[in-house]
Design a protein around this motif. Structure first.
Motif, PDB file in Angstrom:
ATOM      1  N   ASN A 276       0.841  -1.196   0.000  1.00 62.80           N
ATOM      2  CA  ASN A 276       0.000   0.000   0.000  1.00 62.80           C
ATOM      3  C   ASN A 276       0.869   1.236   0.000  1.00 62.80           C
ATOM      4  OD1 ASN A 276      -2.936  -1.049   0.490  1.00 62.80           O
ATOM      5  ND2 ASN A 276      -1.695  -2.130   2.015  1.00 62.80           N
ATOM      6  N   HIS A 289      -7.793  17.735  -1.517  1.00 65.71           N
ATOM      7  CA  HIS A 289      -8.593  16.867  -2.370  1.00 65.71           C
ATOM      8  C   HIS A 289      -9.614  16.095  -1.528  1.00 65.71           C
ATOM      9  CE1 HIS A 289      -6.363  17.659  -6.014  1.00 65.71           C
ATOM     10  NE2 HIS A 289      -5.202  17.410  -5.390  1.00 65.71           N
ATOM     11  N   SER A 292     -11.629   9.531   0.445  1.00 68.43           N
ATOM     12  CA  SER A 292     -12.468   8.347   0.259  1.00 68.43           C
ATOM     13  C   SER A 292     -12.288   7.425   1.455  1.00 68.43           C
ATOM     14  CB  SER A 292     -12.088   7.620  -1.038  1.00 68.43           C
ATOM     15  OG  SER A 292     -12.199   8.488  -2.144  1.00 68.43           O
ATOM     16  N   SER A 310      -8.639   7.547   2.543  1.00 70.97           N
ATOM     17  CA  SER A 310      -7.675   7.361   1.463  1.00 70.97           C
ATOM     18  C   SER A 310      -7.804   8.531   0.487  1.00 70.97           C
ATOM     19  CB  SER A 310      -7.903   6.030   0.738  1.00 70.97           C
ATOM     20  OG  SER A 310      -9.181   6.030   0.101  1.00 70.97           O
ATOM     21  N   GLN A 312      -6.935   9.668  -3.722  1.00 76.11           N
ATOM     22  CA  GLN A 312      -6.508   9.355  -5.094  1.00 76.11           C
ATOM     23  C   GLN A 312      -5.744  10.557  -5.632  1.00 76.11           C
ATOM     24  OE1 GLN A 312      -7.695   6.241  -5.756  1.00 76.11           O
ATOM     25  NE2 GLN A 312      -6.361   6.008  -7.557  1.00 76.11           N
ATOM     26  N   ASP A 314      -2.472  12.159  -8.362  1.00 77.36           N
ATOM     27  CA  ASP A 314      -1.511  12.048  -9.461  1.00 77.36           C
ATOM     28  C   ASP A 314      -0.128  12.433  -8.963  1.00 77.36           C
ATOM     29  OD1 ASP A 314      -3.378  11.222 -11.337  1.00 77.36           O
ATOM     30  OD2 ASP A 314      -3.917  13.282 -11.900  1.00 77.36           O
ATOM     31  N   ASN A 325      -1.088   7.597 -11.349  1.00 79.50           N
ATOM     32  CA  ASN A 325      -2.174   7.842 -10.398  1.00 79.50           C
ATOM     33  C   ASN A 325      -2.113   6.790  -9.298  1.00 79.50           C
ATOM     34  OD1 ASN A 325      -5.287   7.347  -9.559  1.00 79.50           O
ATOM     35  ND2 ASN A 325      -4.947   9.489 -10.108  1.00 79.50           N
ATOM     36  N   VAL A 326      -2.089   7.238  -8.061  1.00 76.35           N
ATOM     37  CA  VAL A 326      -1.861   6.344  -6.921  1.00 76.35           C
ATOM     38  C   VAL A 326      -2.968   6.541  -5.892  1.00 76.35           C
ATOM     39  CG1 VAL A 326      -0.201   5.570  -5.188  1.00 76.35           C
ATOM     40  CG2 VAL A 326       0.618   6.662  -7.291  1.00 76.35           C
ATOM     41  N   LYS A 327      -3.405   5.419  -5.304  1.00 77.02           N
ATOM     42  CA  LYS A 327      -4.324   5.473  -4.156  1.00 77.02           C
ATOM     43  C   LYS A 327      -3.486   5.486  -2.889  1.00 77.02           C
ATOM     44  CE  LYS A 327      -8.049   3.048  -1.749  1.00 77.02           C
ATOM     45  NZ  LYS A 327      -8.922   1.844  -1.699  1.00 77.02           N
TER      46      LYS A 327
END
Length: 527
Positions: A276, A289, A292, A310, A312, A314, A325-327
């Motif tokens: 992760n 941002h 989530s 979490s 999301q 860039d 793009n990463v979570k």
């Protein structure tokens, strides 16, 4: 149903009025010698009504206020007034005198002079009275049930005796007073409480939430003091020498864009062993941002941790035109300290001049805001030039989309850190903590003084509302709450008033002299 903030403030204000009434009665007993038995009886009744109202309002508010100072004030005041009544009655009271000095509760004999109340004995008796009232299976509901329980607790603190055996040794006392339980180790006490499914606050069995608000006198947590675990500070022995190599973790500088469009350069760490990716809560807040839901992760020690949020995001390279793009899971921090742990002498590392480093300040300790997992690590790897493929090089240079990263073993000879040897034989408690505990133990009960006395309020009300009409003076009633809010505040008080009226009738039927005196003194005022 949860109470609104206005209702809670109203309840707290009414509770403050009850505390002020008790304080006034106590101050009157301390400053004035009252020699009227009827006045003392009336003061006892008022004190009991104020204390009952205080307990009921405390249950309604549901906060963590410590009731011990008010309980101490109430019982000291009642004991002083009852002793004063016995003194005024003189030796050898007759049957009528005995009735006149009878206390407000049926558990105390009027022929006995009440002893001074010790706080520990009172607390134990109060807890026992409340348990006994619950054990009788009282089926009353709502506020009336709570008032009845509170009355039982406050009226039987003198004569109630334990009726249950100790669960630990089988003798006639409560568990918190058991000498064997006190001598047992803390681990044995915790295990016994766990096996017998006892409440960790009152050390008894009961359904639902515990009604007591006891706090541990050591750590102030919500458990009994007998279950406090001492966190002993062990002796510390730490030795650190400068001949051990440092493992340098690869770091990169990346560009992220906030919600407002602002570009931010932050430092990230590449971790090929993590599943992760993470971001610090501070950076996530700065970016702005939307967040989530998170997930649950498992660490190297198999401990599960729930991540609430979490993000999301860039991630842009500062060297090549690379974006991914990463979570990112939002955490407070994922490294204990800055990386690297110590400054590195970069002059002793062979770095070719024709390459661009992913992090030009990799040798300076600094904070890490982003951790990129294994999927990003292997995604950003590029082909390695032939001249840099040296397996014996320390540290290693690896070509990635973010530039050349530096990682691996770092010889101790190029670390800028002195040899450190620390030895601590014993860790003692700070003198400031000891003095703080001393003053807390010696703290005296607080006296709740009113900002404006009732007498001043009544005088102000009289001067503002008194008037003469048709040769009669009229003045407004001195109410503590607005007249339009009286019914809402009192609630359904008819049942309680009717019960008190019936009790008064029974007393009059048993004592004709008391009835005649009441009739002469009060009925003439109402006519």
């Amino acid at each position: 149903m949860e109470k609104s903030e206005e209702e809670r403030r109203a309840l707290i204000a009414r509770r403050g009025a009850k505390k002020a009434a008790l304080t006034r009665i106590k101050n009157k007993m301390d400053s004035t010698y009252v020699n009227d038995i009827e006045m003392l009886k009336l003061m006892i009744e008022r004190a009991q009504e104020a204390f009952d109202g205080y307990e009921q309002l405390t249950l309604d508010v549901g906060d963590q206020e410590d009731p011990e100072p008010i309980e101490t004030t109430y019982f000291e005041c009642v004991a002083a007034m009852r002793n004063r009544i016995v003194e005024l009655s003189g030796p050898g009271p007759t049957s009528s005198d005995a009735r006149s000095v009878a206390p407000a509760t049926p558990h105390v004999s009027s022929k006995l002079k009440l002893p001074n109340i010790e706080m520990q004995t009172f607390s134990e008796s109060r807890a026992l009275a409340l348990e006994n009232s619950e054990g009788r299976g009282d089926t009353a509901s709502g506020a009336a049930s709570k008032v009845a329980v509170a009355k039982a607790a406050s009226s039987s603190f003198v004569t109630t005796k334990p009726s249950q055996d100790c669960l630990y040794c089988g003798k006639q006392h409560k568990l918190y007073a058991c000498p064997k339980f006190s001598l047992a180790s803390i681990s044995e006490r915790l295990e016994f409480v766990k096996e017998t499914k006892l409440c960790k606050t009152c050390l008894n069995t009961h359904p639902g939430k515990c009604k007591f608000h006891f706090r541990c006198k050591e750590c102030k947590e919500n458990h009994n003091s007998l279950l406090h675990v001492n966190e002993e500070k062990p002796s510390v022995s730490l030795a650190n020498v400068n001949n051990e190599p440092l493992v340098l973790l690869p770091t990169v500088k990346v560009k992220v864009i906030s919600k407002s469009g602002k570009e931010i350069i932050v430092k990230a760490m590449l971790d090929c062993a993590s599943q992760n990716s993470f971001v610090t809560a501070k950076l996530a807040k700065e970016l702005g941002h939307p967040l989530s839901p998170g997930t649950t992760i498992t660490g190297v020690t198999l401990n599960d941790k729930c991540i609430k949020h979490s993000l999301q995001l860039d991630i842009f390279s500062c060297v090549y035109p690379f974006k991914t793009n990463v979570k990112l899971l939002v955490v407070d921090k994922f490294t204990k300290e800055m990386l690297p742990q110590t400054k590195i002498d970069i002059s002793k590392i062979k770095i070719p001049e024709n390459i661009t480093l992913a992090d030009d300040s990799f040798h300076i300790p600094s904070k890490i805001d982003i951790l990129l997992a294994a999927n990003i690590f292997f995604q950003c790897l590029l082909s390695q030039p032939e001249e840099l493929r040296d397996p014996d090089a320390a540290p290693s240079l690896v070509h990635t989309q973010f530039g050349y990263i530096v990682g691996g073993d770092v010889p101790s000879s190029i670390l800028k850190r002195p040899a450190v040897t620390l030895f601590c034989q014993e860790c003692q408690t700070d003198i400031r903590d000891t003095m703080s505990n001393f003053w807390h133990t010696e703290k005296v009960p607080e006296i709740y003084a009113e900002h404006t006395s009732e007498q001043q309020q009544c005088e102000k009300l009289f001067t503002e509302t008194v008037k003469l009409e048709d040769n009669q003076f009229t003045v407004s009633l001195p109410l503590k709450i607005p007249i339009y809010d009286v019914n809402n505040t009192l609630g359904d008080s008819f049942g309680l008033a009717l019960k008190r009226f019936y009790n008064l009738e029974k007393r009059f039927q048993k004592d004709q002299m008391l009835y005649d005196g009441y009739k002469d003194s009060y009925m003439n005022i109402l006519i």
